[in-house]
Design a protein around this motif. Structure first.
Motif, PDB file in Angstrom:
ATOM      1  N   ASP A  68     -16.314   0.275 -10.262  1.00 24.32           N
ATOM      2  CA  ASP A  68     -16.858  -0.455  -9.123  1.00 24.32           C
ATOM      3  C   ASP A  68     -15.767  -1.038  -8.236  1.00 24.32           C
ATOM      4  O   ASP A  68     -16.042  -1.427  -7.086  1.00 24.32           O
ATOM      5  CB  ASP A  68     -17.804  -1.569  -9.594  1.00 24.32           C
ATOM      6  N   HIS A  69     -14.541  -1.076  -8.719  1.00 22.98           N
ATOM      7  CA  HIS A  69     -13.444  -1.632  -7.937  1.00 22.98           C
ATOM      8  C   HIS A  69     -12.599  -0.557  -7.248  1.00 22.98           C
ATOM      9  O   HIS A  69     -11.897  -0.855  -6.292  1.00 22.98           O
ATOM     10  CB  HIS A  69     -12.562  -2.512  -8.830  1.00 22.98           C
ATOM     11  N   ILE A  70     -12.664   0.677  -7.732  1.00 21.42           N
ATOM     12  CA  ILE A  70     -11.840   1.739  -7.150  1.00 21.42           C
ATOM     13  C   ILE A  70     -12.640   2.693  -6.272  1.00 21.42           C
ATOM     14  O   ILE A  70     -12.088   3.632  -5.699  1.00 21.42           O
ATOM     15  CB  ILE A  70     -11.121   2.551  -8.239  1.00 21.42           C
ATOM     16  N   ILE A  71     -13.910   2.436  -6.113  1.00 21.97           N
ATOM     17  CA  ILE A  71     -14.816   3.401  -5.495  1.00 21.97           C
ATOM     18  C   ILE A  71     -14.458   3.692  -4.028  1.00 21.97           C
ATOM     19  O   ILE A  71     -14.728   4.767  -3.512  1.00 21.97           O
ATOM     20  CB  ILE A  71     -16.273   2.896  -5.641  1.00 21.97           C
ATOM     21  N   GLY A  72     -13.805   2.735  -3.347  1.00 21.33           N
ATOM     22  CA  GLY A  72     -13.462   2.915  -1.936  1.00 21.33           C
ATOM     23  C   GLY A  72     -12.020   3.312  -1.695  1.00 21.33           C
ATOM     24  O   GLY A  72     -11.513   3.161  -0.576  1.00 21.33           O
ATOM     25  N   TYR A  73     -11.366   3.843  -2.690  1.00 20.81           N
ATOM     26  CA  TYR A  73      -9.934   4.167  -2.605  1.00 20.81           C
ATOM     27  C   TYR A  73      -9.583   5.006  -1.371  1.00 20.81           C
ATOM     28  O   TYR A  73      -8.717   4.641  -0.570  1.00 20.81           O
ATOM     29  CB  TYR A  73      -9.517   4.882  -3.892  1.00 20.81           C
ATOM     30  N   HIS A  74     -10.263   6.112  -1.177  1.00 18.63           N
ATOM     31  CA  HIS A  74      -9.887   7.026  -0.090  1.00 18.63           C
ATOM     32  C   HIS A  74     -10.450   6.614   1.266  1.00 18.63           C
ATOM     33  O   HIS A  74     -10.284   7.354   2.252  1.00 18.63           O
ATOM     34  CB  HIS A  74     -10.300   8.453  -0.436  1.00 18.63           C
ATOM     35  N   ALA A  75     -11.080   5.455   1.336  1.00 21.22           N
ATOM     36  CA  ALA A  75     -11.529   4.952   2.639  1.00 21.22           C
ATOM     37  C   ALA A  75     -10.362   4.444   3.481  1.00 21.22           C
ATOM     38  O   ALA A  75     -10.509   4.234   4.689  1.00 21.22           O
ATOM     39  CB  ALA A  75     -12.550   3.837   2.439  1.00 21.22           C
ATOM     40  N   PHE A  76      -9.195   4.272   2.847  1.00 28.36           N
ATOM     41  CA  PHE A  76      -7.996   3.781   3.547  1.00 28.36           C
ATOM     42  C   PHE A  76      -6.821   4.698   3.190  1.00 28.36           C
ATOM     43  O   PHE A  76      -5.896   4.321   2.471  1.00 28.36           O
ATOM     44  CB  PHE A  76      -7.714   2.329   3.153  1.00 28.36           C
ATOM     45  N   PRO A  77      -6.840   5.941   3.699  1.00 33.31           N
ATOM     46  CA  PRO A  77      -5.891   6.958   3.235  1.00 33.31           C
ATOM     47  C   PRO A  77      -4.436   6.706   3.604  1.00 33.31           C
ATOM     48  O   PRO A  77      -3.545   7.267   2.963  1.00 33.31           O
ATOM     49  CB  PRO A  77      -6.409   8.240   3.897  1.00 33.31           C
ATOM     50  N   ASP A  78      -4.165   5.879   4.621  1.00 29.47           N
ATOM     51  CA  ASP A  78      -2.766   5.649   5.010  1.00 29.47           C
ATOM     52  C   ASP A  78      -2.191   4.361   4.420  1.00 29.47           C
ATOM     53  O   ASP A  78      -1.088   3.955   4.767  1.00 29.47           O
ATOM     54  CB  ASP A  78      -2.622   5.633   6.526  1.00 29.47           C
ATOM     55  N   ALA A  79      -2.934   3.727   3.517  1.00 24.86           N
ATOM     56  CA  ALA A  79      -2.463   2.468   2.930  1.00 24.86           C
ATOM     57  C   ALA A  79      -1.469   2.730   1.801  1.00 24.86           C
ATOM     58  O   ALA A  79      -1.522   3.755   1.121  1.00 24.86           O
ATOM     59  CB  ALA A  79      -3.646   1.668   2.393  1.00 24.86           C
ATOM     60  N   LYS A  80      -0.567   1.773   1.612  1.00 21.64           N
ATOM     61  CA  LYS A  80       0.292   1.770   0.431  1.00 21.64           C
ATOM     62  C   LYS A  80      -0.474   1.095  -0.697  1.00 21.64           C
ATOM     63  O   LYS A  80      -0.980  -0.013  -0.528  1.00 21.64           O
ATOM     64  CB  LYS A  80       1.593   1.027   0.724  1.00 21.64           C
ATOM     65  N   VAL A  81      -0.543   1.745  -1.845  1.00 16.12           N
ATOM     66  CA  VAL A  81      -1.460   1.334  -2.904  1.00 16.12           C
ATOM     67  C   VAL A  81      -0.709   0.582  -3.996  1.00 16.12           C
ATOM     68  O   VAL A  81       0.336   1.031  -4.476  1.00 16.12           O
ATOM     69  CB  VAL A  81      -2.189   2.561  -3.490  1.00 16.12           C
ATOM     70  N   ILE A  82      -1.290  -0.561  -4.410  1.00 18.70           N
ATOM     71  CA  ILE A  82      -0.693  -1.438  -5.415  1.00 18.70           C
ATOM     72  C   ILE A  82      -1.619  -1.539  -6.623  1.00 18.70           C
ATOM     73  O   ILE A  82      -2.834  -1.706  -6.482  1.00 18.70           O
ATOM     74  CB  ILE A  82      -0.467  -2.853  -4.850  1.00 18.70           C
ATOM     75  N   GLY A  83      -1.044  -1.476  -7.809  1.00 17.35           N
ATOM     76  CA  GLY A  83      -1.810  -1.680  -9.037  1.00 17.35           C
ATOM     77  C   GLY A  83      -0.864  -1.858 -10.209  1.00 17.35           C
ATOM     78  O   GLY A  83       0.362  -1.742 -10.070  1.00 17.35           O
TER      79      GLY A  83
END
Length: 271
Positions: A68-83
């Protein structure tokens, strides 16, 4: 819908599970946290970010790898991703994706982007690790217990604390990792309050708070619930275990399963 706004922080809340998604706007960057659930809800977040971006660097933070927390991952394709490192090395990535696909299939949901487990650009491996962009400082703390890959994030100088699935105003602790680790994370939460000037706390489900007394209260409520459940399991007090299950709000098959998992993990660690 927008639930809360203060000092560059906008918190959206889904109709499902009261799940929050946050957008933090500073002079240096835009940070999106856990964008979720339904396509129109995520579209609202996308449109809001587009209206605020003004050429700023975009970062996407995941508090942990639950579906439920990762479901929108590809809605922001140019973002730098942190985890977290735990999220990068998550042993059940396909299982999480299967849960998303199962949800979408069951409710005939179509999304305008592919469903994939996030690939991280910035991996958090230890407490106190920081990302500094201009005058904005993000300080990270590993927060296992609910899941093994949890992450606290403090954003300064605005004093925003993103807690993931901890310190909700209504959700009691759900243990999918470790009771002992959860208790250690609660101690870490106290350290965060002692170390940083926190102006607002945003949980993964429920209401944000800008009241320090409320933040401390939530830590205490989680501690008290776990202490009582551990005591009941250790003493094999079946009646007390049943009573503790009834304290979970929104009683359902899901909360029953979570309670049984709590008992199972505590029994493995404390008996």
């Amino acid at each position: 819908m927008i639930l809360f706004q203060k000092d560059g922080l906008t918190v959206f809340q889904s109709a499902l599970w009261k799940t929050t998604s946050s957008v933090v706007e500073t002079d240096d960057l835009i940070l999106v946290v856990d964008p979720t659930w339904l396509p129109l809800e995520i579209q609202e977040i996308q449109e809001f970010v587009a209206s605020k971006r003004n050429g700023k660097e975009l970062y996407l933070l995941f508090t942990h790898g639950d579906f439920d927390h990762i479901i929108g991952y590809h809605a922001f394709p140019d973002a730098k991703v942190i985890g977290s490192k735990g999220m990068q090395e998550h042993p059940r990535k396909q299982y999480k994706l299967d849960l998303i696909q199962q949800f979408d299939n069951e409710y005939y949901v179509e999304r305008p982007y592919p469903i994939e487990f996030p690939t991280l650009d910035l991996v958090i491996e230890k407490d106190g690790q920081q990302l500094i962009v201009g005058g904005t400082i993000l300080t990270f703390y590993l927060s296992p217990g609910h899941t093994h890959d949890g992450l606290f994030t403090v954003i300064e100088p605005s004093g925003i604390w993103i807690t993931g699935d901890y310190l909700s105003d209504f959700e009691l602790p759900y243990l999918f990792d470790s009771a002992n680790a959860y208790l250690e994370t609660l101690q870490k939460a106290r350290l965060v309050l002692d170390t940083h000037k926190i102006n607002v706390l945003v949980p993964g489900h429920g209401q944000p708070t800008d009241q320090e007394d409320e933040m401390k209260k939530r830590i205490g409520l989680s501690q008290d619930y776990l202490d009582r459940l551990i005591g009941a399991v250790k003493s094999e007090d079946t009646e007390a275990i049943v009573v503790l299950e009834k304290e979970m709000p929104f009683q359902s098959n899901f909360t029953k399963e979570c309670h049984l998992k709590n008992v199972e993990i505590i029994r493995a660690e404390h008996t």
